[in-house]
Scaffold this motif. Structure first.
Motif, PDB file in Angstrom:
ATOM      1  N   ALA A 101       0.837  -1.203   0.000  1.00 32.59           N
ATOM      2  CA  ALA A 101       0.000   0.000   0.000  1.00 32.59           C
ATOM      3  C   ALA A 101       0.867   1.247   0.000  1.00 32.59           C
ATOM      4  O   ALA A 101       0.592   2.220  -0.713  1.00 32.59           O
ATOM      5  CB  ALA A 101      -0.926  -0.007   1.213  1.00 32.59           C
ATOM      6  N   ARG A 102       1.934   1.208   0.779  1.00 37.46           N
ATOM      7  CA  ARG A 102       2.795   2.392   0.866  1.00 37.46           C
ATOM      8  C   ARG A 102       3.644   2.578  -0.390  1.00 37.46           C
ATOM      9  O   ARG A 102       3.930   3.701  -0.803  1.00 37.46           O
ATOM     10  CB  ARG A 102       3.655   2.293   2.127  1.00 37.46           C
ATOM     11  CG  ARG A 102       2.814   2.506   3.394  1.00 37.46           C
ATOM     12  CD  ARG A 102       3.587   2.236   4.662  1.00 37.46           C
ATOM     13  NE  ARG A 102       3.774   0.807   4.863  1.00 37.46           N
ATOM     14  CZ  ARG A 102       4.846   0.279   5.446  1.00 37.46           C
ATOM     15  NH1 ARG A 102       5.822   1.061   5.851  1.00 37.46           N
ATOM     16  NH2 ARG A 102       4.934  -1.026   5.621  1.00 37.46           N
ATOM     17  N   ILE A 103       4.015   1.475  -1.038  1.00 34.49           N
ATOM     18  CA  ILE A 103       4.725   1.582  -2.317  1.00 34.49           C
ATOM     19  C   ILE A 103       3.802   2.186  -3.372  1.00 34.49           C
ATOM     20  O   ILE A 103       4.189   3.096  -4.120  1.00 34.49           O
ATOM     21  CB  ILE A 103       5.244   0.203  -2.764  1.00 34.49           C
ATOM     22  CG1 ILE A 103       6.366  -0.269  -1.841  1.00 34.49           C
ATOM     23  CG2 ILE A 103       5.738   0.249  -4.210  1.00 34.49           C
ATOM     24  CD1 ILE A 103       6.823  -1.686  -2.087  1.00 34.49           C
ATOM     25  N   ALA A 104       2.578   1.686  -3.452  1.00 36.82           N
ATOM     26  CA  ALA A 104       1.623   2.206  -4.432  1.00 36.82           C
ATOM     27  C   ALA A 104       1.344   3.682  -4.201  1.00 36.82           C
ATOM     28  O   ALA A 104       1.264   4.475  -5.150  1.00 36.82           O
ATOM     29  CB  ALA A 104       0.326   1.406  -4.377  1.00 36.82           C
ATOM     30  N   ALA A 105       1.204   4.073  -2.935  1.00 37.15           N
ATOM     31  CA  ALA A 105       0.944   5.480  -2.624  1.00 37.15           C
ATOM     32  C   ALA A 105       2.115   6.349  -3.034  1.00 37.15           C
ATOM     33  O   ALA A 105       1.936   7.444  -3.586  1.00 37.15           O
ATOM     34  CB  ALA A 105       0.648   5.641  -1.138  1.00 37.15           C
ATOM     35  N   ARG A 106       3.330   5.871  -2.784  1.00 37.74           N
ATOM     36  CA  ARG A 106       4.509   6.654  -3.174  1.00 37.74           C
ATOM     37  C   ARG A 106       4.594   6.799  -4.686  1.00 37.74           C
ATOM     38  O   ARG A 106       5.076   7.811  -5.199  1.00 37.74           O
ATOM     39  CB  ARG A 106       5.781   5.998  -2.642  1.00 37.74           C
ATOM     40  CG  ARG A 106       7.048   6.743  -3.040  1.00 37.74           C
ATOM     41  CD  ARG A 106       8.318   6.096  -2.524  1.00 37.74           C
ATOM     42  NE  ARG A 106       8.461   6.251  -1.084  1.00 37.74           N
ATOM     43  CZ  ARG A 106       9.555   5.887  -0.415  1.00 37.74           C
ATOM     44  NH1 ARG A 106      10.577   5.339  -1.060  1.00 37.74           N
ATOM     45  NH2 ARG A 106       9.633   6.058   0.884  1.00 37.74           N
ATOM     46  N   ALA A 107       4.097   5.803  -5.426  1.00 38.11           N
ATOM     47  CA  ALA A 107       4.108   5.874  -6.884  1.00 38.11           C
ATOM     48  C   ALA A 107       2.990   6.756  -7.432  1.00 38.11           C
ATOM     49  O   ALA A 107       2.891   6.944  -8.647  1.00 38.11           O
ATOM     50  CB  ALA A 107       3.984   4.465  -7.467  1.00 38.11           C
ATOM     51  N   GLY A 108       2.160   7.292  -6.544  1.00 36.25           N
ATOM     52  CA  GLY A 108       1.127   8.219  -6.963  1.00 36.25           C
ATOM     53  C   GLY A 108      -0.245   7.607  -7.164  1.00 36.25           C
ATOM     54  O   GLY A 108      -1.131   8.244  -7.739  1.00 36.25           O
ATOM     55  N   TYR A 109      -0.442   6.384  -6.673  1.00 35.30           N
ATOM     56  CA  TYR A 109      -1.736   5.733  -6.805  1.00 35.30           C
ATOM     57  C   TYR A 109      -2.448   5.689  -5.450  1.00 35.30           C
ATOM     58  O   TYR A 109      -1.844   5.961  -4.413  1.00 35.30           O
ATOM     59  CB  TYR A 109      -1.572   4.315  -7.365  1.00 35.30           C
ATOM     60  CG  TYR A 109      -1.115   4.309  -8.803  1.00 35.30           C
ATOM     61  CD1 TYR A 109      -2.002   4.567  -9.838  1.00 35.30           C
ATOM     62  CD2 TYR A 109       0.218   4.050  -9.125  1.00 35.30           C
ATOM     63  CE1 TYR A 109      -1.585   4.569 -11.161  1.00 35.30           C
ATOM     64  CE2 TYR A 109       0.648   4.049 -10.449  1.00 35.30           C
ATOM     65  CZ  TYR A 109      -0.263   4.313 -11.461  1.00 35.30           C
ATOM     66  OH  TYR A 109       0.150   4.316 -12.766  1.00 35.30           O
ATOM     67  N   ASP A 110      -3.721   5.318  -5.490  1.00 36.84           N
ATOM     68  CA  ASP A 110      -4.547   5.271  -4.280  1.00 36.84           C
ATOM     69  C   ASP A 110      -4.746   3.813  -3.873  1.00 36.84           C
ATOM     70  O   ASP A 110      -5.612   3.127  -4.437  1.00 36.84           O
ATOM     71  CB  ASP A 110      -5.890   5.941  -4.546  1.00 36.84           C
ATOM     72  CG  ASP A 110      -6.794   5.967  -3.319  1.00 36.84           C
ATOM     73  OD1 ASP A 110      -6.403   5.399  -2.267  1.00 36.84           O
ATOM     74  OD2 ASP A 110      -7.896   6.545  -3.403  1.00 36.84           O
ATOM     75  N   PRO A 111      -3.975   3.300  -2.899  1.00 37.63           N
ATOM     76  CA  PRO A 111      -4.114   1.892  -2.520  1.00 37.63           C
ATOM     77  C   PRO A 111      -5.435   1.573  -1.844  1.00 37.63           C
ATOM     78  O   PRO A 111      -5.894   0.429  -1.898  1.00 37.63           O
ATOM     79  CB  PRO A 111      -2.931   1.667  -1.569  1.00 37.63           C
ATOM     80  CG  PRO A 111      -2.614   3.019  -1.031  1.00 37.63           C
ATOM     81  CD  PRO A 111      -2.912   3.981  -2.152  1.00 37.63           C
ATOM     82  N   VAL A 112      -6.062   2.553  -1.192  1.00 35.70           N
ATOM     83  CA  VAL A 112      -7.362   2.300  -0.573  1.00 35.70           C
ATOM     84  C   VAL A 112      -8.398   2.005  -1.656  1.00 35.70           C
ATOM     85  O   VAL A 112      -9.252   1.127  -1.503  1.00 35.70           O
ATOM     86  CB  VAL A 112      -7.786   3.497   0.299  1.00 35.70           C
ATOM     87  CG1 VAL A 112      -9.208   3.296   0.825  1.00 35.70           C
ATOM     88  CG2 VAL A 112      -6.812   3.669   1.461  1.00 35.70           C
ATOM     89  N   ARG A 113      -8.310   2.707  -2.749  1.00 38.05           N
ATOM     90  CA  ARG A 113      -9.170   2.388  -3.894  1.00 38.05           C
ATOM     91  C   ARG A 113      -8.727   1.078  -4.543  1.00 38.05           C
ATOM     92  O   ARG A 113      -9.550   0.273  -4.964  1.00 38.05           O
ATOM     93  CB  ARG A 113      -9.118   3.527  -4.914  1.00 38.05           C
ATOM     94  CG  ARG A 113     -10.082   3.355  -6.089  1.00 38.05           C
ATOM     95  CD  ARG A 113      -9.915   4.458  -7.122  1.00 38.05           C
ATOM     96  NE  ARG A 113     -10.897   4.373  -8.182  1.00 38.05           N
ATOM     97  CZ  ARG A 113     -10.677   4.730  -9.442  1.00 38.05           C
ATOM     98  NH1 ARG A 113      -9.478   5.202  -9.792  1.00 38.05           N
ATOM     99  NH2 ARG A 113     -11.614   4.617 -10.352  1.00 38.05           N
ATOM    100  N   GLY A 114      -7.425   0.864  -4.589  1.00 38.48           N
ATOM    101  CA  GLY A 114      -6.916  -0.337  -5.235  1.00 38.48           C
ATOM    102  C   GLY A 114      -7.310  -1.624  -4.545  1.00 38.48           C
ATOM    103  O   GLY A 114      -7.603  -2.628  -5.195  1.00 38.48           O
TER     104      GLY A 114
END
Length: 237
Positions: free
Chosen positions: A190-203
């Motif tokens: 989740a934190r990797i995805a967020a750092r890449a600019g995506y929304d892991p809560v949605r993901g």
């Protein structure tokens, strides 16, 4: 042998000064607050969507890997496993040279509804390598197999019986920590995805429609609601 489609990554982002610290992951207590159902949005994703997500997530995941595991091979090989008839799936493995491989099946990409879901799945698989889950599982399986063999011999079983309990011990050992490993990968992913600019809560909402494994004894995956809570907590931190 995987039929591989290898995508070039975008230039690495500067990651200095942006440390990701390990976060302890605990299972929700019995009777934990139910996860609110939120509708997934979007449409079936394409190989073009997958390539775009890889270009953003791969350099971030490799940077986090070098930060947290500087002695490990952090050069991810992200591929499409296009063997006919494969179900929706993503997994992490290693090639013969020890390079970490992350594979997606086309069926899974088509099930994803937006790039946030793709990025979370990709980041989750990268996190398995960063956390060293495969080697830990192998070690636990070997320990379980040895204990099973010893117990079988002490019980006076014949060779066939010893083989049976050895295999059982290996299976129990391999699955002993698997649910916890999945939640660890969800948290770091989740934190990797967020750092890449995506929304892991949605993901992670992908799991609202995915088959729920429940909380089975020696199951390989935790309940979907636990996974959604873990991602929400990781992003909250």
């Amino acid at each position: 042998m995987l039929k591989q489609t290898i995508f070039a990554a975008a230039a690495l982002s500067a990651l200095s000064g942006c440390d990701i610290e390990p976060v302890p992951v605990s299972r929700p207590a019995p009777g934990a607050e139910p996860v609110a159902v939120v509708s997934r949005t979007g449409s079936a994703q394409s190989l073009g969507d997958f390539r775009a997500v890889v270009a953003r997530v791969e350099p971030v995941a490799e940077g986090v890997c070098r930060q947290m595991r500087p002695r490990d091979n952090c050069d991810f090989n992200i591929v499409i496993d296009s063997r006919p008839g494969l179900p929706p799936n993503a997994y992490q493995t290693y090639d013969d040279a020890g390079r970490p491989v992350i594979a997606f099946t086309p069926a899974l990409i088509a099930e994803m509804r937006n790039r946030d879901e793709l990025s979370f799945a990709l980041s989750h698989e990268a996190a398995h390598h960063i956390e060293g889950h495969i080697s830990q599982t192998q070690s636990s399986a070997q320990t379980g197999a040895v204990l099973g063999a010893v117990l079988g011999q002490l019980a006076g079983l014949d060779a066939q019986g010893v083989d049976v309990v050895t295999n059982i011990g290996g299976t129990v050992g391999a699955r002993r920590y698997s649910k916890g490993f999945e939640l660890e990968a969800d948290s770091l992913g989740a934190r990797i995805a967020a750092r890449a600019g995506y929304d892991p809560v949605r993901g992670v909402l992908y799991f609202q429609d995915a088959a729920d494994p429940g909380d089975r004894f020696l199951g390989t995956h935790p309940p979907n609601a636990d996974r959604i809570r873990t991602v929400q907590q990781a992003v909250g931190r």
